[in-house]
Design a protein around this motif. Structure first.
Motif, PDB file in Angstrom:
ATOM      1  N   LEU A   1     -13.240  -7.340  -5.009  1.00 20.06           N
ATOM      2  CA  LEU A   1     -14.091  -6.267  -5.550  1.00 20.06           C
ATOM      3  C   LEU A   1     -14.485  -5.223  -4.447  1.00 20.06           C
ATOM      4  O   LEU A   1     -14.291  -4.212  -4.704  1.00 20.06           O
ATOM      5  CB  LEU A   1     -15.243  -7.084  -6.081  1.00 20.06           C
ATOM      6  CG  LEU A   1     -16.202  -5.931  -6.979  1.00 20.06           C
ATOM      7  CD1 LEU A   1     -15.427  -5.653  -8.251  1.00 20.06           C
ATOM      8  CD2 LEU A   1     -17.492  -6.732  -7.261  1.00 20.06           C
ATOM      9  N   PHE A   2     -14.743  -5.839  -3.196  1.00 20.98           N
ATOM     10  CA  PHE A   2     -15.194  -4.744  -2.116  1.00 20.98           C
ATOM     11  C   PHE A   2     -14.015  -3.803  -1.710  1.00 20.98           C
ATOM     12  O   PHE A   2     -14.187  -2.903  -1.647  1.00 20.98           O
ATOM     13  CB  PHE A   2     -15.856  -5.994  -1.064  1.00 20.98           C
ATOM     14  CG  PHE A   2     -16.380  -4.970   0.102  1.00 20.98           C
ATOM     15  CD1 PHE A   2     -17.576  -4.506   0.154  1.00 20.98           C
ATOM     16  CD2 PHE A   2     -15.389  -5.019   1.225  1.00 20.98           C
ATOM     17  CE1 PHE A   2     -18.158  -3.682   1.192  1.00 20.98           C
ATOM     18  CE2 PHE A   2     -16.137  -4.202   2.374  1.00 20.98           C
ATOM     19  CZ  PHE A   2     -17.497  -3.592   2.190  1.00 20.98           C
ATOM     20  N   ILE A   3     -12.904  -4.547  -1.525  1.00 18.17           N
ATOM     21  CA  ILE A   3     -11.720  -3.991  -0.955  1.00 18.17           C
ATOM     22  C   ILE A   3     -11.258  -2.885  -1.965  1.00 18.17           C
ATOM     23  O   ILE A   3     -10.929  -1.738  -1.811  1.00 18.17           O
ATOM     24  CB  ILE A   3     -10.772  -4.906  -0.777  1.00 18.17           C
ATOM     25  CG1 ILE A   3     -10.949  -5.693   0.460  1.00 18.17           C
ATOM     26  CG2 ILE A   3      -9.197  -4.058  -0.356  1.00 18.17           C
ATOM     27  CD1 ILE A   3      -9.968  -6.713   1.026  1.00 18.17           C
ATOM     28  N   GLY A   4     -11.357  -3.275  -3.281  1.00 21.89           N
ATOM     29  CA  GLY A   4     -10.902  -2.415  -4.464  1.00 21.89           C
ATOM     30  C   GLY A   4     -11.897  -1.279  -4.475  1.00 21.89           C
ATOM     31  O   GLY A   4     -11.280  -0.122  -4.835  1.00 21.89           O
ATOM     32  N   LEU A   5     -13.071  -1.561  -4.384  1.00 29.22           N
ATOM     33  CA  LEU A   5     -14.093  -0.424  -4.777  1.00 29.22           C
ATOM     34  C   LEU A   5     -13.947   0.491  -3.798  1.00 29.22           C
ATOM     35  O   LEU A   5     -14.021   1.865  -4.071  1.00 29.22           O
ATOM     36  CB  LEU A   5     -15.576  -1.018  -4.959  1.00 29.22           C
ATOM     37  CG  LEU A   5     -15.931  -1.417  -6.297  1.00 29.22           C
ATOM     38  CD1 LEU A   5     -17.178  -2.079  -6.371  1.00 29.22           C
ATOM     39  CD2 LEU A   5     -15.687  -0.368  -7.552  1.00 29.22           C
ATOM     40  N   PHE A   6     -13.979   0.129  -2.442  1.00 24.56           N
ATOM     41  CA  PHE A   6     -14.067   1.013  -1.147  1.00 24.56           C
ATOM     42  C   PHE A   6     -12.564   1.573  -0.734  1.00 24.56           C
ATOM     43  O   PHE A   6     -12.572   2.230   0.139  1.00 24.56           O
ATOM     44  CB  PHE A   6     -14.900   0.562  -0.132  1.00 24.56           C
ATOM     45  CG  PHE A   6     -16.258   0.192  -0.542  1.00 24.56           C
ATOM     46  CD1 PHE A   6     -17.344   1.284  -0.674  1.00 24.56           C
ATOM     47  CD2 PHE A   6     -16.826  -1.145  -1.033  1.00 24.56           C
ATOM     48  CE1 PHE A   6     -18.336   1.151  -1.254  1.00 24.56           C
ATOM     49  CE2 PHE A   6     -18.230  -1.222  -1.624  1.00 24.56           C
ATOM     50  CZ  PHE A   6     -18.974  -0.091  -1.621  1.00 24.56           C
ATOM     51  N   LYS A   7     -11.695   1.118  -1.338  1.00 30.01           N
ATOM     52  CA  LYS A   7     -10.232   1.461  -1.071  1.00 30.01           C
ATOM     53  C   LYS A   7      -9.899   1.310   0.298  1.00 30.01           C
ATOM     54  O   LYS A   7      -9.477   1.985   0.908  1.00 30.01           O
ATOM     55  CB  LYS A   7      -9.934   2.849  -1.325  1.00 30.01           C
ATOM     56  CG  LYS A   7     -10.347   3.280  -2.830  1.00 30.01           C
ATOM     57  CD  LYS A   7      -9.567   2.972  -3.907  1.00 30.01           C
ATOM     58  CE  LYS A   7      -9.948   3.333  -5.258  1.00 30.01           C
ATOM     59  NZ  LYS A   7     -10.170   4.881  -5.535  1.00 30.01           N
TER      60      LYS A   7
ATOM     61  N   GLY B   1      -7.238   7.486  -3.460  1.00 30.52           N
ATOM     62  CA  GLY B   1      -5.867   7.021  -3.805  1.00 30.52           C
ATOM     63  C   GLY B   1      -6.409   5.877  -4.713  1.00 30.52           C
ATOM     64  O   GLY B   1      -7.338   5.314  -4.817  1.00 30.52           O
ATOM     65  N   ALA B   2      -5.279   5.411  -5.536  1.00 34.15           N
ATOM     66  CA  ALA B   2      -5.228   4.366  -6.424  1.00 34.15           C
ATOM     67  C   ALA B   2      -5.400   3.030  -5.649  1.00 34.15           C
ATOM     68  O   ALA B   2      -5.013   2.681  -4.648  1.00 34.15           O
ATOM     69  CB  ALA B   2      -4.152   4.325  -7.431  1.00 34.15           C
ATOM     70  N   PRO B   3      -6.316   2.085  -6.148  1.00 35.10           N
ATOM     71  CA  PRO B   3      -6.385   0.890  -5.616  1.00 35.10           C
ATOM     72  C   PRO B   3      -4.998   0.149  -5.182  1.00 35.10           C
ATOM     73  O   PRO B   3      -4.946  -0.641  -4.251  1.00 35.10           O
ATOM     74  CB  PRO B   3      -7.321  -0.162  -6.564  1.00 35.10           C
ATOM     75  CG  PRO B   3      -7.724   0.685  -7.358  1.00 35.10           C
ATOM     76  CD  PRO B   3      -6.779   2.022  -7.648  1.00 35.10           C
ATOM     77  N   THR B   4      -3.839   0.378  -6.162  1.00 38.72           N
ATOM     78  CA  THR B   4      -2.860  -0.306  -5.984  1.00 38.72           C
ATOM     79  C   THR B   4      -1.753   0.432  -5.213  1.00 38.72           C
ATOM     80  O   THR B   4      -0.574   0.015  -5.278  1.00 38.72           O
ATOM     81  CB  THR B   4      -2.220  -0.434  -7.333  1.00 38.72           C
ATOM     82  OG1 THR B   4      -2.309   0.530  -8.047  1.00 38.72           O
ATOM     83  CG2 THR B   4      -2.920  -1.474  -8.014  1.00 38.72           C
ATOM     84  N   GLU B   5      -2.289   1.681  -4.541  1.00 37.69           N
ATOM     85  CA  GLU B   5      -1.374   2.269  -3.495  1.00 37.69           C
ATOM     86  C   GLU B   5      -0.600   1.704  -2.567  1.00 37.69           C
ATOM     87  O   GLU B   5      -1.111   0.591  -1.753  1.00 37.69           O
ATOM     88  CB  GLU B   5      -2.332   3.342  -2.736  1.00 37.69           C
ATOM     89  CG  GLU B   5      -1.581   4.296  -2.113  1.00 37.69           C
ATOM     90  CD  GLU B   5      -0.724   5.658  -3.357  1.00 37.69           C
ATOM     91  OE1 GLU B   5      -1.463   5.595  -4.402  1.00 37.69           O
ATOM     92  OE2 GLU B   5       0.216   6.017  -2.999  1.00 37.69           O
ATOM     93  N   PRO B   6       0.649   1.717  -2.536  1.00 39.19           N
ATOM     94  CA  PRO B   6       1.630   0.837  -1.406  1.00 39.19           C
ATOM     95  C   PRO B   6       0.732   0.828  -0.006  1.00 39.19           C
ATOM     96  O   PRO B   6       0.561   2.401   0.404  1.00 39.19           O
ATOM     97  CB  PRO B   6       2.899   1.572  -1.383  1.00 39.19           C
ATOM     98  CG  PRO B   6       3.014   2.078  -2.896  1.00 39.19           C
ATOM     99  CD  PRO B   6       1.605   2.550  -3.450  1.00 39.19           C
ATOM    100  N   GLY B   7       0.652   0.037   0.638  1.00 42.20           N
ATOM    101  CA  GLY B   7      -0.051   0.041   1.842  1.00 42.20           C
ATOM    102  C   GLY B   7      -1.460  -0.275   2.084  1.00 42.20           C
ATOM    103  O   GLY B   7      -1.973  -0.523   3.031  1.00 42.20           O
ATOM    104  N   SER B   8      -2.241  -0.279   0.967  1.00 45.27           N
ATOM    105  CA  SER B   8      -3.620  -0.427   0.724  1.00 45.27           C
ATOM    106  C   SER B   8      -3.779  -1.911   0.864  1.00 45.27           C
ATOM    107  O   SER B   8      -2.962  -3.024   0.720  1.00 45.27           O
ATOM    108  CB  SER B   8      -4.226   0.013  -0.362  1.00 45.27           C
ATOM    109  OG  SER B   8      -3.680  -0.572  -1.572  1.00 45.27           O
ATOM    110  N   TRP B   9      -4.982  -2.274   1.467  1.00 42.38           N
ATOM    111  CA  TRP B   9      -5.364  -3.653   1.710  1.00 42.38           C
ATOM    112  C   TRP B   9      -5.168  -4.325   0.175  1.00 42.38           C
ATOM    113  O   TRP B   9      -4.694  -5.713   0.148  1.00 42.38           O
ATOM    114  CB  TRP B   9      -6.540  -3.808   2.175  1.00 42.38           C
ATOM    115  CG  TRP B   9      -6.767  -3.653   3.688  1.00 42.38           C
ATOM    116  CD1 TRP B   9      -5.665  -2.706   4.339  1.00 42.38           C
ATOM    117  CD2 TRP B   9      -7.666  -3.571   4.631  1.00 42.38           C
ATOM    118  NE1 TRP B   9      -6.028  -2.618   5.636  1.00 42.38           N
ATOM    119  CE2 TRP B   9      -7.417  -3.024   5.689  1.00 42.38           C
ATOM    120  CE3 TRP B   9      -9.093  -4.184   4.460  1.00 42.38           C
ATOM    121  CZ2 TRP B   9      -8.140  -2.800   6.972  1.00 42.38           C
ATOM    122  CZ3 TRP B   9      -9.911  -4.209   5.575  1.00 42.38           C
ATOM    123  CH2 TRP B   9      -9.297  -3.435   6.805  1.00 42.38           C
TER     124      TRP B   9
END
Lengths: 413, 224
Positions: free
Chosen positions: B81-87, B96-104
């Motif tokens: 939740l934390f990683i997704g919300l704060f990208k 960017g979208a949460p599912t952007e390649p390279g995102s945590w």
């Protein structure tokens, strides 16, 4: 003499540096380019544009006759492209491309869109449009005559589904008839289902063992008919569970399903006269990830060791994982799904399986309400009508080979 | 009233959906109903999340069996939740979208969630084996038919089946195990599946009618 002079000018121009070209008479230059243009193909003929039938007023059907150079003549047509404009005499820049390049030999295109006004595919209803068709070769094209105006209009009845409408009407008549018969008090016989008759026994076993009953609604959303049917069964099961004072566990895959299931179980406990026994956390959300859900529910099974497991709803690859775990811990298992591919897994791993439609009928069996039984009886008769129609159609095709038999059952949506 | 309003909504929306099948002019109204459903379903996700947190906190507080797993669950839920919300780690930043390649978020999904899901799925092979062992015992006539049919199909899908019956003459080709397997799948099996499908279709119509007409309302509780 004039041609000779023209050729000389072209040759001189060809060797001039580009900046000097701008000073040359452009009309003269155009003349010289036109000489080299390839011959365009014959344009498509008899173009028509009409409202596409049986739709929601967001499509126009364009037809044409093949260019004379498509399959005959120069045979160099590689495809067609449809253009649309809002005026017959619109400038070329106002004609928009209604289609990609359609392969040669194509004579029909349905130009469709949607109702989202800000979207790229917006298609206005009841608005005048004009169409023309391009015949394309590798390096040039020809254009047909412009046709229109034509408007896309709403169609309030889809003539392609008349047979379905007739069948639904018959089904409604049968349902109303049997419901009225049931209301008059006549007892209606429907064949017993072993899985349903075992529900009381299964919950009773859980009570005797002091173990919980596990009810799984599957992976469907609250809008899936299998899940809705499962809510109805859950209501009956929860009422019995409340009467027997046995714990109930309902792990949910979808939050929306969870909220509906909570309401259903709460209402069932109130019906059973035990609203205080209802524990809101007995119906809980696990996760919306398929195999994480499986892991969570398998863990619950192994820790809580429920005496009875219900798997009723929409299931996919997790069906066997869950049912086998239940079989390993020795639970009585009653399953039901409308997913044909999962039925063999449930048949193998569970004690009782409700096959397809039996899942939908299960709540009726549990309630035994005469009016509801009437709908099941109507369903049985409708099934007989379907089987009879299939046999009659088969015989008619085999014996007299009438084409209309084939077309009468055709459905186009 | 608590029962009447949901039933009225169900009957109205249900009727619109049925009519939209026959009347293309109503399709946009139907789409509106679907969007409305999606909007309501979005709110349910908040309820789901809060329910998950509450149930697991209670498990930990009461030291219920397996409460340690609840800590893992809450940790995983909070982390994602934390990683997704704060990208966090998102190459396109907060836009960017949460599912952007390279995102945590994407990295955790790709290297933790996906392999764990695949692990669970692969367990199916062992479960199929244990279920088959139980099912394929010739206890009675039906079970024997099941066993024989399964055996033929199993052989028919392998090279062994082909080798075993390759000597069978062409005029009796149906007796070759691969052909027999195809016959079982395309004739008796398909016929059975279609019979079930017809039943399901009629069941759907019947169930829908019961709901739209308000005959089936057990899911709402009784009138009292």
């Amino acid at each position: 003499m004039r041609k000779l002079a023209l050729i000389c000018v072209v040759m001189v121009l060809a060797f001039l540096p580009p900046p000097l070209l701008g000073e040359v008479d452009s009309a003269l230059l155009q003349d010289s380019v036109t000489v080299d243009l390839p011959e365009p193909p014959a344009p498509p003929g008899n173009v028509t544009a009409t409202d596409n039938p049986n739709d929601n007023g967001r499509a126009i059907r364009v037809t044409w006759e093949l260019s004379a150079d498509d399959t005959t003549g120069m045979k160099n047509v590689i495809g067609y492209r449809i253009n649309r404009a809002e005026a017959r005499d619109a400038a070329d820049s106002l004609w928009t491309e209604a289609s990609d390049i359609l392969p040669s030999g194509t004579t029909e295109f349905i130009h469709s869109g949607d109702g989202e006004e800000d979207g790229p595919d917006y298609f206005a209803k009841n608005y005048d449009f004009y169409y023309r068709v391009h015949a394309l070769t590798a390096d040039t094209f020809s254009v047909s005559a412009v046709v229109g105006p034509v408007q896309a209009k709403d169609n309030w009845y889809n003539t392609g589904v008349t047979f379905v409408l007739l069948f639904v009407a018959l089904f409604i008549i049968l349902t109303v008839t049997f419901v009225r018969i049931a209301r008059k008090g006549k007892e209606l016989y429907i064949r017993p289902l072993a899985g349903i008759e075992a529900v009381d026994e299964a919950i009773g076993r859980a009570t005797e063992m002091g173990k919980p009953t596990l009810y799984i609604l599957g992976l469907g959303s609250a809008a899936d008919i299998a899940t809705i049917a499962s809510f109805a069964i859950l209501s009956r099961v929860a009422k019995k569970v409340a009467e027997y004072q046995t714990p109930l566990l309902v792990p949910c895959y979808e939050p929306f399903v969870m909220t509906v299931a909570q309401d259903t179980v709460r209402a069932a406990y109130m019906d059973a006269g035990r609203p205080d026994d209802y524990d809101e956390d007995s119906v809980y959300f696990v996760t919306s990830s398929q195999f994480a859900y499986v892991a969570g529910v398998m863990g619950t099974m192994i820790r809580e060791k429920p005496a009875t497991n219900f798997y009723l709803g929409m299931f996919h690859a997790e069906s066997l994982l869950l049912a086998e775990t239940g079989a390993m811990i020795g639970s009585i298992q009653i399953a039901g799904t409308d997913q044909i591919a999962q039925l063999p897994f449930f048949v193998v791993a569970c004690d009782y399986t409700l096959i397809g439609e039996e899942l939908y009928a299960a709540s009726v069996y549990l309630s035994r309400e005469p009016v509801l039984l009437g709908t099941i009886k109507a369903q049985d008769w409708a099934k007989a009508v379907v089987v009879g129609t299939i046999l009659a159609g088969l015989l008619a095709r085999l014996l007299v080979d009438l084409d209309f038999i084939k077309t009468v059952f055709e459905v186009s949506v | 009233m608590k029962r009447q309003i949901p039933m009225m909504i169900l009957s109205t929306i249900g009727t619109i959906f049925v009519l939209a099948y026959f009347s293309p002019g109503l399709e946009e109204l139907e789409k509106g109903g679907s969007i409305f459903f999606d909007v309501v379903a979005c709110f349910a996700f908040f309820l789901g999340g809060s329910n998950l947190v509450r149930v697991h906190i209670q498990k930990i507080a009461r030291h219920n069996p397996g409460w340690g797993y609840s800590i893992v669950t809450l940790f995983g839920f909070g982390l994602m939740l934390f990683i997704g919300l704060f990208k966090l780690g998102n190459p396109l930043g907060i836009a960017g979208a949460p599912t952007e390649p390279g995102s945590w978020f994407q990295i955790i999904f790709q290297y933790c969630v996906a392999p764990l899901s695949a692990t669970m799925y692969s367990l199916l092979a062992f479960f199929v084996a244990s279920a088959s062992y139980r099912a394929f015992r010739a206890k009675n006539t039906e079970a024997t038919i099941l066993l024989v049919a399964a055996f033929i199909i199993l052989l028919g899908r392998t090279q062994l089946g082909l080798v075993m019956t390759s000597w069978v003459p062409d005029w009796l080709s149906i007796a070759q195990i691969p052909n027999l397997a195809v016959f079982i799948m395309t004739s008796p099996n398909l016929a059975g599946q279609r019979a079930i499908m017809i039943g399901i279709a009629l069941g759907v119509v019947s169930m829908s009618l019961r709901l739209i007409l308000g005959i089936e309302r057990s899911y709402l509780g009784s009138d009292s």
